[in-house]
Design a protein around this motif. Structure first.
Motif, PDB file in Angstrom:
ATOM      1  N   SER B  61       0.948  -1.379  -0.003  1.00 23.43           N
ATOM      2  CA  SER B  61       0.010   0.041   0.028  1.00 23.43           C
ATOM      3  C   SER B  61       0.902   1.482   0.001  1.00 23.43           C
ATOM      4  O   SER B  61       0.352   2.223   0.273  1.00 23.43           O
ATOM      5  N   TYR B  88     -10.203   1.210 -15.349  1.00 24.34           N
ATOM      6  CA  TYR B  88     -10.160   0.125 -14.594  1.00 24.34           C
ATOM      7  C   TYR B  88      -8.471  -0.353 -14.928  1.00 24.34           C
ATOM      8  O   TYR B  88      -7.935  -0.819 -14.009  1.00 24.34           O
ATOM      9  N   VAL B  91      -6.355   1.986 -12.950  1.00 23.54           N
ATOM     10  CA  VAL B  91      -6.381   1.540 -11.537  1.00 23.54           C
ATOM     11  C   VAL B  91      -5.638   0.158 -11.230  1.00 23.54           C
ATOM     12  O   VAL B  91      -4.809   0.083 -10.239  1.00 23.54           O
ATOM     13  N   SER B  92      -5.811  -0.717 -12.209  1.00 24.51           N
ATOM     14  CA  SER B  92      -5.097  -1.954 -11.953  1.00 24.51           C
ATOM     15  C   SER B  92      -3.714  -2.100 -12.202  1.00 24.51           C
ATOM     16  O   SER B  92      -2.721  -2.500 -11.515  1.00 24.51           O
ATOM     17  N   SER B  95      -2.233  -0.508  -9.082  1.00 27.86           N
ATOM     18  CA  SER B  95      -2.354  -1.805  -7.940  1.00 27.86           C
ATOM     19  C   SER B  95      -1.044  -2.620  -8.283  1.00 27.86           C
ATOM     20  O   SER B  95      -0.546  -3.178  -7.498  1.00 27.86           O
ATOM     21  N   CYS B 137      -4.911  -7.203  -2.443  1.00 24.21           N
ATOM     22  CA  CYS B 137      -5.635  -6.518  -1.555  1.00 24.21           C
ATOM     23  C   CYS B 137      -5.107  -5.086  -1.032  1.00 24.21           C
ATOM     24  O   CYS B 137      -5.688  -4.033  -1.188  1.00 24.21           O
ATOM     25  N   THR B 140      -4.472  -2.545  -3.764  1.00 25.40           N
ATOM     26  CA  THR B 140      -5.565  -2.127  -4.161  1.00 25.40           C
ATOM     27  C   THR B 140      -6.238  -0.823  -3.246  1.00 25.40           C
ATOM     28  O   THR B 140      -6.470   0.308  -3.430  1.00 25.40           O
ATOM     29  N   THR B 143      -4.032   2.072  -3.766  1.00 21.89           N
ATOM     30  CA  THR B 143      -4.612   2.807  -4.900  1.00 21.89           C
ATOM     31  C   THR B 143      -5.854   3.707  -4.577  1.00 21.89           C
ATOM     32  O   THR B 143      -6.021   4.777  -5.228  1.00 21.89           O
ATOM     33  N   ILE B 223     -10.830  -6.934  -2.261  1.00 20.65           N
ATOM     34  CA  ILE B 223     -10.252  -6.578  -3.476  1.00 20.65           C
ATOM     35  C   ILE B 223     -11.526  -5.781  -4.481  1.00 20.65           C
ATOM     36  O   ILE B 223     -11.047  -4.694  -5.069  1.00 20.65           O
ATOM     37  N   GLN B 227     -11.267  -1.850  -5.349  1.00 24.99           N
ATOM     38  CA  GLN B 227     -11.183  -1.810  -6.841  1.00 24.99           C
ATOM     39  C   GLN B 227     -12.201  -0.685  -7.415  1.00 24.99           C
ATOM     40  O   GLN B 227     -12.165   0.142  -8.155  1.00 24.99           O
ATOM     41  N   ASN B 231     -12.221   3.049  -8.513  1.00 18.04           N
ATOM     42  CA  ASN B 231     -12.665   3.346  -9.925  1.00 18.04           C
ATOM     43  C   ASN B 231     -13.762   4.547  -9.949  1.00 18.04           C
ATOM     44  O   ASN B 231     -13.472   5.512 -10.724  1.00 18.04           O
TER      45      ASN B 231
END
Lengths: 318, 239
Positions: B61, B88, B91-92, B95, B137, B140, B143, B223, B227, B231
């Protein structure tokens, strides 16, 4: 198909209306200037066109793809060169280009070829493997432009591409932009350099307070304010004391000192030339040069945006 | 997903060795662990599962709360937002870099356990799976916190630490859940670290509070929540 089609676009931030029902289109291969004072709505428009921000209402399409609902397809054929040189200082010039190309899904072989070509074109090839934090402002700007071209875009957004640059970078960038235009790439140019827009653009739009106040070819816009003609005169003694006296001459609307000359605005240039000759004779001055000028794009901009000149700059009226 | 991978690679090159990430991702969990471990009568090797769990949490994190505010400040984040990739994927990708960083860092306590303390691993596969899910986890989560629209790293880190630090005490890392009061046990259920730590504990000892399957399911739920919320917030704060 139009490169850009904007229809009744409205953008509100709370009670503030940033864009007030604007509509315009840009043809494929056209160089389109988007001018306006700070806070007029230029950046908001670009953010909507690039899919970063969503409109409150209205639509915008890029090559037929709706920027709000078909965002990725709309962005795919677009290159974006933002006002800030937003490059990664901790990456090399090569890595910056590779990253940008990967974001635009350019294949490995193609992106390596394109990056090599662009680095050579922007005279950065010798510094390919140097980290960007050692680059000058002009070099970073050139790299930003190269990153915006790495996906061979059909439309490129140029936000203040040459602002505050050294002569070398300025010349390289203008040359590259000319090449883009020759290659049929549509250019959407935002600039404070009105002369740059005058020289480069097929058409310009002037936006003020969220409204498009004019949209036409630069020469057509100039014709709308023929009353703003001017005479540039240089005397052998260019004291500022003349400013007040010249402004009180008959048929003179305004006088500004421009370097070693006086710029005199009038609707009757030929008559005012006679008056100036008499004035020079009366004050025992020698006229070194005298030129009549038509309205400039800057004059159009000033007239339409309600800005006022102060010295050599243009300032917003508070 | 090529856009996500490009973003992750970029983060690896730029941020993995940044001093504030090393402090937050490596030094912080290490000193936190030592401060609790020293003076305990338990053999050091038995503390390895807890050390792995908090290392995963802190390191996973730590990347995005540093990288995203910096990129907002230097305007490179705008480049990502205007690229032809989905939110998406963005963000992915963010992460993913935290996830990979965390897995690499967590190998340190794992190796110390094996080499120095000869800590036995009962279920190696479960350990690998637990590390993967726990790392993702918390990556994310990082993020998600980085979505807060600031250019100040300290602001995001402060908010994140107000969540991360209490999690250490309520998730059974240092104090077994069975030794906690009922209210503490109830609160522990809403901590993702509880399930990550529980599964890692199972991999090392064969004993756990919940079944590994339940732990995985709970981590997947966290998660998804992180997520989807991330988003939404990235979309909202870009307006």
């Amino acid at each position: 198909m139009k490169a850009i089609e904007v229809s009744h676009l409205i953008k509100k931030f709370g009670s503030l209306t940033a864009l007030n029902d604007i509509s315009f289109s840009v043809g494929e291969g056209e160089t389109f200037g988007f001018l306006g004072p700070n806070g007029a709505g230029k950046t908001t428009t670009i953010r909507i066109l690039t899919g970063v921000s969503r409109p409150t209402s209205g639509t915008a399409t890029i090559f037929g793809h709706d920027v709000e609902h078909d965002t990725i397809a709309a962005r795919q054929s677009v290159g974006i060169v933002s006002e800030n040189s937003n490059v990664y200082d901790d990456l090399t010039a090569w890595q910056n280009l590779m990253f940008s190309a990967e974001l635009y899904h350019v294949g490995r072989k193609e992106r390596e070829e394109k990056a090599t070509e662009l680095l050579k074109k922007f005279e950065l090839y010798d510094r390919s493997n140097d980290k960007v934090h050692g680059f000058s402002k002009g070099m970073k700007r050139r790299l930003t432009l190269a990153m915006g071209m790495v996906n061979s875009p059909r439309l490129i957004f140029l936000d203040e591409p040459t602002s505050g640059l050294d002569v070398q970078s300025n010349l390289i960038i203008r040359e590259v932009v000319s090449d883009l235009v020759r290659a049929g790439v549509t250019v959407f140019l935002t600039t404070h350099n009105i002369e740059e827009a005058n020289v480069m653009c097929d058409r310009v739009a002037i936006i003020n307070k969220g409204n498009i106040v004019a949209i036409d070819a630069p020469e057509s816009l100039k014709k709308t304010i023929q009353s703003v003609q001017s005479i540039e005169v240089a005397f052998d003694r260019n004291s500022t004391d003349h400013l007040d006296e010249l402004s009180h001459l008959p048929m003179v609307n305004d006088v500004r000192k421009a370097g070693d000359k006086f710029k005199i605005f009038t609707e009757f240039p030929s008559e005012v030339i006679d008056v100036l000759v008499a004035y020079a004779h009366l004050h025992n001055l020698k006229i070194l040069s005298i030129t009549t000028l038509g309205p400039s794009l800057e004059d159009v901009f000033v007239r339409l945006t309600g800005l006022q000149r102060a010295g050599d700059g243009i300032h917003a009226i508070d | 997903m090529s856009g996500a991978w490009a973003i992750a690679k970029k983060d690896m090159r730029i941020y993995y060795l940044k001093p504030n990430i090393i402090v937050s991702g490596i030094m912080f969990p290490l000193f936190m662990f030592l401060s609790f471990a020293i003076g305990k009568n338990a053999p050091p090797g038995t503390l390895i599962p807890g050390l792995i769990a908090i290392t995963l949490m802190f390191s996973a994190s730590s990347i995005e709360p540093v990288s995203i505010p910096i990129e907002r400040r230097v305007k490179t984040f705008e480049r990502l937002l205007s690229a032809p990739i989905s939110l998406y994927s963005l963000v992915s990708g963010e992460s993913l870099s935290g996830f990979l960083y965390s897995l690499g860092i967590a190998c340190l306590p794992l190796a110390i356990g094996v080499i120095v303390f000869h800590t036995p691993i009962v279920h190696a596969l479960i350990l690998a799976i637990s590390m993967i899910f726990t790392a993702f986890c918390f990556a994310t989560l990082g993020t998600l916190f980085a979505a807060y629209p600031t250019e100040n790293v300290g602001e995001v880190m402060s908010m994140l630490n107000t969540v991360r630090l209490p999690l250490i005490f309520i998730s059974g890392v240092f104090i077994p859940l069975s030794a906690m009061p009922v209210i503490g046990q109830m609160i522990a259920l809403i901590s993702p670290l509880t399930y990550g730590n529980d599964m890692i504990e199972y991999a090392y000892t064969g004993k756990s509070l919940f079944s590994p399957l339940l732990d995985i399911m709970m981590l997947i739920i966290f998660i998804l929540i992180f997520q989807v919320t991330a988003n939404y917030l990235y979309k909202k704060f870009n307006e």
